[in-house]
Enzyme design. Structure first.
Site, PDB file in Angstrom:
ATOM      1  N   SER A 255       0.825  -1.202   0.000  1.00  0.00           N
ATOM      2  CA  SER A 255       0.000   0.000   0.000  1.00  0.00           C
ATOM      3  C   SER A 255       0.858   1.250   0.000  1.00  0.00           C
ATOM      4  O   SER A 255       2.060   1.201   0.275  1.00  0.00           O
ATOM      5  CB  SER A 255      -0.922   0.002   1.215  1.00  0.00           C
ATOM      6  OG  SER A 255      -0.240   0.529   2.325  1.00  0.00           O
ATOM      7  N   LYS A 256       0.183   2.357  -0.280  1.00  0.00           N
ATOM      8  CA  LYS A 256       0.879   3.646  -0.316  1.00  0.00           C
ATOM      9  C   LYS A 256       1.530   3.943   1.034  1.00  0.00           C
ATOM     10  O   LYS A 256       2.505   4.681   1.113  1.00  0.00           O
ATOM     11  CB  LYS A 256      -0.112   4.768  -0.662  1.00  0.00           C
ATOM     12  CG  LYS A 256      -0.598   4.657  -2.091  1.00  0.00           C
ATOM     13  CD  LYS A 256      -1.371   5.870  -2.524  1.00  0.00           C
ATOM     14  CE  LYS A 256      -2.155   5.556  -3.784  1.00  0.00           C
ATOM     15  NZ  LYS A 256      -1.896   6.260  -4.943  1.00  0.00           N
ATOM     16  N   ARG A 257       0.945   3.383   2.085  1.00  0.00           N
ATOM     17  CA  ARG A 257       1.477   3.664   3.424  1.00  0.00           C
ATOM     18  C   ARG A 257       2.875   3.078   3.644  1.00  0.00           C
ATOM     19  O   ARG A 257       3.615   3.518   4.508  1.00  0.00           O
ATOM     20  CB  ARG A 257       0.504   3.166   4.502  1.00  0.00           C
ATOM     21  CG  ARG A 257      -0.140   4.322   5.234  1.00  0.00           C
ATOM     22  CD  ARG A 257      -1.398   3.931   5.942  1.00  0.00           C
ATOM     23  NE  ARG A 257      -2.528   3.919   5.020  1.00  0.00           N
ATOM     24  CZ  ARG A 257      -3.458   2.979   4.993  1.00  0.00           C
ATOM     25  NH1 ARG A 257      -3.400   1.954   5.795  1.00  0.00           N
ATOM     26  NH2 ARG A 257      -4.466   3.060   4.139  1.00  0.00           N
ATOM     27  N   ASP A 258       3.227   2.078   2.825  1.00  0.00           N
ATOM     28  CA  ASP A 258       4.572   1.491   2.946  1.00  0.00           C
ATOM     29  C   ASP A 258       5.633   2.575   2.814  1.00  0.00           C
ATOM     30  O   ASP A 258       6.692   2.519   3.440  1.00  0.00           O
ATOM     31  CB  ASP A 258       4.810   0.442   1.844  1.00  0.00           C
ATOM     32  CG  ASP A 258       3.921  -0.779   2.022  1.00  0.00           C
ATOM     33  OD1 ASP A 258       3.265  -0.871   3.070  1.00  0.00           O
ATOM     34  OD2 ASP A 258       3.889  -1.624   1.111  1.00  0.00           O
ATOM     35  N   LYS A 259       5.319   3.564   1.969  1.00  0.00           N
ATOM     36  CA  LYS A 259       6.298   4.635   1.733  1.00  0.00           C
ATOM     37  C   LYS A 259       6.470   5.476   2.997  1.00  0.00           C
ATOM     38  O   LYS A 259       7.587   5.748   3.418  1.00  0.00           O
ATOM     39  CB  LYS A 259       5.812   5.542   0.599  1.00  0.00           C
ATOM     40  CG  LYS A 259       6.041   4.970  -0.761  1.00  0.00           C
ATOM     41  CD  LYS A 259       6.139   6.097  -1.774  1.00  0.00           C
ATOM     42  CE  LYS A 259       4.972   6.067  -2.702  1.00  0.00           C
ATOM     43  NZ  LYS A 259       4.993   7.086  -3.733  1.00  0.00           N
TER      44      LYS A 259
END
Ligand code: GLU
Length: 500
Positions: A255-259
């Site tokens: 997910s984008k949250r990994d970043k």
């Protein structure tokens, strides 16, 4: 699934940022279905959620799609007979269908305020129940709803779920049935007058004559709602295929949250959006090839495909049910292979694109220099790796800082043998006029002979002096690309380190 000529598929992104790599896989599969069947690929922008709208996102998504080579037959910029292709420009169309549902009694104005609903949710939570919206009895009349709206109330319109079980016939998952009481009456028009995703999507899929919907598995539970809406509106149900979810190699959801998590840990953020891969120096050929295999397989061991080969081989029946794993090492290896496989002209074009996207100082380089870099660094994994290895070419001499480890290992060791080698080479390199690759080869050959030593002992001190590191392209090429003046100046600067 792909044997009819009227095949029409679509990709329907919400403009909330760049295109996620999972979204790219969805586009690709739709695109492949269209290409294989000689059908039409429609791009529709689902921009009715004003709270999630991100400025400039549409341009970014279109750009990402073009970069991947996934062009659309109908949609923004391309036009088409079923437009407009921005949902925000279709409000009149949704209102007509909304009215139809209100008049047939399949939808109703729901007058609860957001605060009342929040209180009901809280109550359910406190009692340990899952909140489920209860249809009011009696339901408000159209006139009551319209009056409330006129009074400025945030009134929504809900669809009356028929209360019967609904079976989704999915091309990948088979039949998925939901009991009638599992779905509450859901909102189809929000308080701001905009349709919800469910409603706009169903209306548009029908009006745009979409025959096949391939989308992520996270939408599977939306599909019974969509089918119920289609029935109420007298629309055909398209064929559905819900694609397996993409997971990180460690099993967590990608997910984008990994970043954000990586940034918080002070690490380099992983590539998640298509644009990240572009900026990290991947080739679209490799990305497309790689994402095609996230959930789909050709049925044999073959792994290398051009996009045209994929369009030939693709078959929805060969999409798996289970989650796909995003193996970054595998992608790197695909990219390494693709950098060799594409023509030199294509590689150069992709390299220039990478330099532009990153606003790299190398954009100013002559084309011949870029060609030389690509040629002598063959075997690189990404353009980023290539750039790291060749940044000494655009840095000013003063910016070259010799890594302490390199100084110690290559120059200081063995009683300063590396420094002594530079002392020996400096006047010769000053006297040398021809800095072509061939001339450098002869020059170093001669030096090895005179010093009675191997190339490494001559080349490595020079490498540290000109790049500050122990890694660079082949030494002859490095010097040829850097030129005499900068080579000599850097060696002199390096020799100053000895006095410190
Ligand atoms: N706008 C929706 C999304 O971005 C589209 C889902 C669908 O394909 O129906 O998730």
């Amino acid at each position: 699934m792909t044997n009819t000529h009227a095949v029409r598929v679509r990709f329907a992104p919400s403009p909330t940022g760049y295109l996620h790599i999972g979204g790219a896989r969805t586009v690709l599969f739709n695109w492949l279905v269209a290409r294989k069947a000689g059908g039409t690929f429609v791009l529709r922008i689902e921009d009715t959620d004003r709270t999630r709208h991100v400025e400039d996102s549409v341009r970014k998504i279109l750009d990402d799609l073009r970069w991947l080579g996934l062009t659309w037959d109908e949609g923004p910029e391309a036009g088409g007979e079923f437009g407009p292709y921005f949902q925000s420009k279709r409000l009149e169309i949704y209102n007509q269908h909304l009215r139809q549902l209100l008049e047939s009694g399949d939808a109703y104005y729901a007058l609860e305020t957001p605060e009342e609903l929040a209180a009901l949710r809280e109550k359910a939570k406190a009692e340990g129940r899952v909140f489920c919206y209860q249809r009011p009895d009696p339901i408000p009349t159209i006139a009551q709803g319209e009056t409330a709206r006129k009074e400025g109330k945030q009134v929504v319109v809900r669809f009356k779920m028929p209360g019967e079980e609904i079976t989704v016939v999915d091309e990948i998952l088979g039949e998925v049935t939901l009991a009638g009481d599992q779905l509450e009456d859901f909102v189809i028009q929000k308080g701001d007058g905009y349709p919800t995703y469910h409603f706009a999507c169903v209306v548009d899929d029908a009006l745009m004559k979409i025959t096949h919907v391939l989308r992520g598995q996270e939408h599977l539970m939306n599909t019974p709602r969509h089918i119920a809406l289609q029935r109420a509106l007298g629309f055909d149900t398209p064929r559905y295929a819900h694609l397996p979810v993409i997971f990180n190699i460690d099993g967590s959801k990608m997910s984008k949250r990994d970043k954000e998590r990586a940034i918080a840990r002070g690490e380099k953020p992983p590539e998640i959006d298509v644009h990240d891969f572009r900026a990290s120096g991947y080739l679209p050929e490799a990305v497309v090839n790689f994402i095609a295999l996230l959930g789909w397989s050709p049925g044999d061991d073959r792994e290398s495909f051009t996009i045209e080969e994929l369009a030939d081989a693709f078959d929805v029946k060969r999409i798996g049910k289970s989650n796909a794993r995003f193996d970054r090492e595998k992608l790197l290896s695909f990219n390494t292979d693709w950098a060799v496989r594409v023509t030199p002209q294509r590689l150069l074009e992709a390299f220039k694109d990478y330099l532009e996207v990153n606003e790299s100082p190398m954009r100013q380089f002559e084309e011949a220099m870029l060609v030389h870099i690509l040629e002598c660094c063959k075997g690189f994994r990404t353009f980023s790796e290539l750039i790291n290895k060749t940044s000494f070419l655009y840095k000013a001499d003063e910016e070259i800082e010799c890594q302490p480890k390199a100084v110690k290992k290559v120059l200081v060791r063995k009683e300063g043998a590396g420094f002594a080698m530079l002392e020996y080479l400096l006047p010769k390199l000053q006297a040398q006029e021809d800095y072509s690759v061939e001339a450098m080869e002869t020059f170093f050959g001669q030096a090895c002979k005179e010093q009675d030593t191997k190339l490494g002992n001559v080349a490595q001190p020079v490498r540290v002096a000109i790049t500050g590191t122990m890694i660079s392209p082949p030494i002859f090429d490095s010097l040829a690309m850097l030129g005499k003046q900068r080579t000599v100046s850097r060696i002199k600067r390096c020799l100053n380190l000895r006095e410190q």
